[in-house]
Motif scaffolding. Sequence first.
Motif, PDB file in Angstrom:
ATOM      1  N   ASN A  93       0.819  -1.093   0.035  1.00 28.09           N
ATOM      2  CA  ASN A  93       0.175   0.058  -0.020  1.00 28.09           C
ATOM      3  C   ASN A  93       0.665   1.347   0.043  1.00 28.09           C
ATOM      4  OD1 ASN A  93      -3.173  -0.563   0.219  1.00 28.09           O
ATOM      5  ND2 ASN A  93      -2.227  -2.047   1.653  1.00 28.09           N
ATOM      6  N   LEU A  96       1.661   1.297  -3.744  1.00 27.60           N
ATOM      7  CA  LEU A  96       0.578   1.905  -4.306  1.00 27.60           C
ATOM      8  C   LEU A  96       0.225   3.266  -4.023  1.00 27.60           C
ATOM      9  CD1 LEU A  96      -2.965  -0.139  -3.855  1.00 27.60           C
ATOM     10  CD2 LEU A  96      -2.649   2.505  -4.387  1.00 27.60           C
ATOM     11  N   TYR A  97       0.274   3.905  -3.010  1.00 30.16           N
ATOM     12  CA  TYR A  97      -0.216   5.216  -2.750  1.00 30.16           C
ATOM     13  C   TYR A  97       0.799   6.241  -3.316  1.00 30.16           C
ATOM     14  CZ  TYR A  97      -4.514   3.566  -0.862  1.00 30.16           C
ATOM     15  OH  TYR A  97      -5.862   2.867  -0.809  1.00 30.16           O
ATOM     16  N   CYS A  99       2.825   5.802  -5.938  1.00 34.09           N
ATOM     17  CA  CYS A  99       2.996   5.750  -7.186  1.00 34.09           C
ATOM     18  C   CYS A  99       1.620   6.429  -7.648  1.00 34.09           C
ATOM     19  CB  CYS A  99       2.831   4.491  -7.806  1.00 34.09           C
ATOM     20  SG  CYS A  99       3.097   4.411  -9.506  1.00 34.09           S
ATOM     21  N   PHE A 100       0.463   6.282  -6.723  1.00 34.49           N
ATOM     22  CA  PHE A 100      -0.841   6.889  -7.213  1.00 34.49           C
ATOM     23  C   PHE A 100      -0.618   8.361  -7.195  1.00 34.49           C
ATOM     24  CE2 PHE A 100      -5.668   5.885  -6.289  1.00 34.49           C
ATOM     25  CZ  PHE A 100      -6.000   6.927  -6.864  1.00 34.49           C
ATOM     26  N   THR A 151       2.458  -1.106  -6.599  1.00 36.36           N
ATOM     27  CA  THR A 151       2.982  -0.303  -7.601  1.00 36.36           C
ATOM     28  C   THR A 151       2.304  -0.020  -8.911  1.00 36.36           C
ATOM     29  OG1 THR A 151       5.148  -0.817  -6.579  1.00 36.36           O
ATOM     30  CG2 THR A 151       4.973   0.563  -8.674  1.00 36.36           C
ATOM     31  N   GLY A 154      -1.002   1.346  -8.381  1.00 38.95           N
ATOM     32  CA  GLY A 154      -0.908   2.807  -8.160  1.00 38.95           C
ATOM     33  C   GLY A 154      -1.134   3.615  -9.492  1.00 38.95           C
ATOM     34  N   SER A 425      -3.762  10.357  -2.065  1.00 37.35           N
ATOM     35  CA  SER A 425      -2.826   9.105  -2.291  1.00 37.35           C
ATOM     36  C   SER A 425      -1.233   9.291  -1.526  1.00 37.35           C
ATOM     37  CB  SER A 425      -2.576   8.661  -3.611  1.00 37.35           C
ATOM     38  OG  SER A 425      -3.748   8.301  -4.169  1.00 37.35           O
ATOM     39  N   ALA A 429      -0.013   7.263   1.237  1.00 39.01           N
ATOM     40  CA  ALA A 429       1.261   6.648   1.359  1.00 39.01           C
ATOM     41  C   ALA A 429       2.151   6.940   2.731  1.00 39.01           C
ATOM     42  CB  ALA A 429       2.217   6.883   0.446  1.00 39.01           C
TER      43      ALA A 429
END
Length: 502
Positions: A93, A96-97, A99-100, A151, A154, A425, A429
């Motif tokens: 996560n 994810l966040y 990159c988001f 990733t 994201g 995001s 993160a």
Amino acid sequence: MSADEKAAAVGETPQTDVEVAASHNGPVDTSVPKTWKYRQIRLGPWTLPWYASPQTQLLIVAFVCFLCPGMFNALTGVGGGGQLDHRAADDANMALYSCFAVIGFFAGTFTNVIGVKLALSFGGFGYSVYAASFLCYSHTANYGFTVFAGTLLGVCAALLWTAQGAIMMSYPNEDSKGRFISWFWMIFNLGAVIGSLIPLGQNIHVTEKKTVSDGTYVAFMVLMILGAGLAWTLVDAKNVIRSDGSRVILMKNPTWRTELFGLWETFQTDPYIIFMFPLFFASNWFYTYQFNDVNGTKYNLRTTSLNNTLYWTMQIVGAWVFGYALDMKAFSRPTRARASWIALFTLTMAIWGGGYAFQTTYTRDNVGKLYDWKDDGYVGTMFLYMFYGFYDAAWQTCAYWYMGSLTNNGRKLANFAGFYKGIQSAGAAIVWRLDRLKIPYMNLFASCWALLAGSLVIALPLILLKIKDHVTVEEDIKFSDETVEEVAPRGSVDEEVVKKAP
């Protein structure tokens, strides 16, 4: 003899589908193209909106999100992605966040160029890979694949949520934006409710902490793939026509150059949007605390699953209450905006005040007894968690409505949605990283409460000064290469206005 034959017999022109619809639903523009996209279907006394209408397109988008981020929310809501060890989920996560946050800030540009259909479909693909990574982790502990999946998601989620936000805010008329947001949020969260019933049903007799079953992950993967495919049934935004004949304001011929420049233009034309940035930042900050540090920590597996179901159910209630209240025609739009701010601030103090009382009962070093739904004292904590879900829906609904009240321009709203999801995001993160570093639960709780209350105060000047009863077409088209005549309701365009328009 058919109605058309009777009309021909007396020398009348047979009615078109749109004219027939007008006799049932009131005035409907008769200049729309006579193709299947604009053909209406009658069911008894009701006439359904045509396929390329805002209502039908919103319904499709809502079900895409029902199947993709809705299932993701159900998986995330059980804490740790369904794993006993939260390390892989926390790091996935964070990736994810992070990159988001980067992609999301520019996602409005990408979406304006590639279109909403491709953006949503690509987004759905990323969700299915994410679910697959946890199935793999259950058997191989493949940490690298899980982080990679986070990733990839994201990137994918940034495009999906930006396209969704642009559709939800720019397709409806001004007087129905609250209802459109409400309908979307209710359908989307119904996905999370149904998704959360999967682990609840499979683990209803599990009274200890345990990893969710393979069947749960497989079910999520299949549903997410279906969502990615459903996105291809959308029409392009340029083909969407409202019942009054008006169209979505876009760039007719977007290029990478025009849309990158448009991102900069957004700050030039609407610098006040910066007042919303702290509210954007706070809007997902509290998820980590609620999912991992409350639901994923203080309850056994079956009770965690029940809480998850109730949380997303209350999201539906919160979206319905706030969405419809924000469209109340008895009050002006500025009055509704101010009333919603007061309601949000009051809920922040009340619900998070209750959360403080609960957080004083345990720490990261001493969690104490795990709750089961049969235990004394569980019901009070259950209602707290339900109101956390209600509050989230209220916050998100108001945030989208505030943005949608500033403009009706689809191009600009795609950039607003990108700012919203990117900054949101970035906050997510950071807080996932803080949880990974095992920051005390009370510190994380305090950061949630302070950010939410403080960001509302910072957003207040925009709410008081910039939300007006109406944004004119002339103002909206300044951010596009379209004319008033091309986008305004048919039969309502004054020739002098057209001549003066850019």
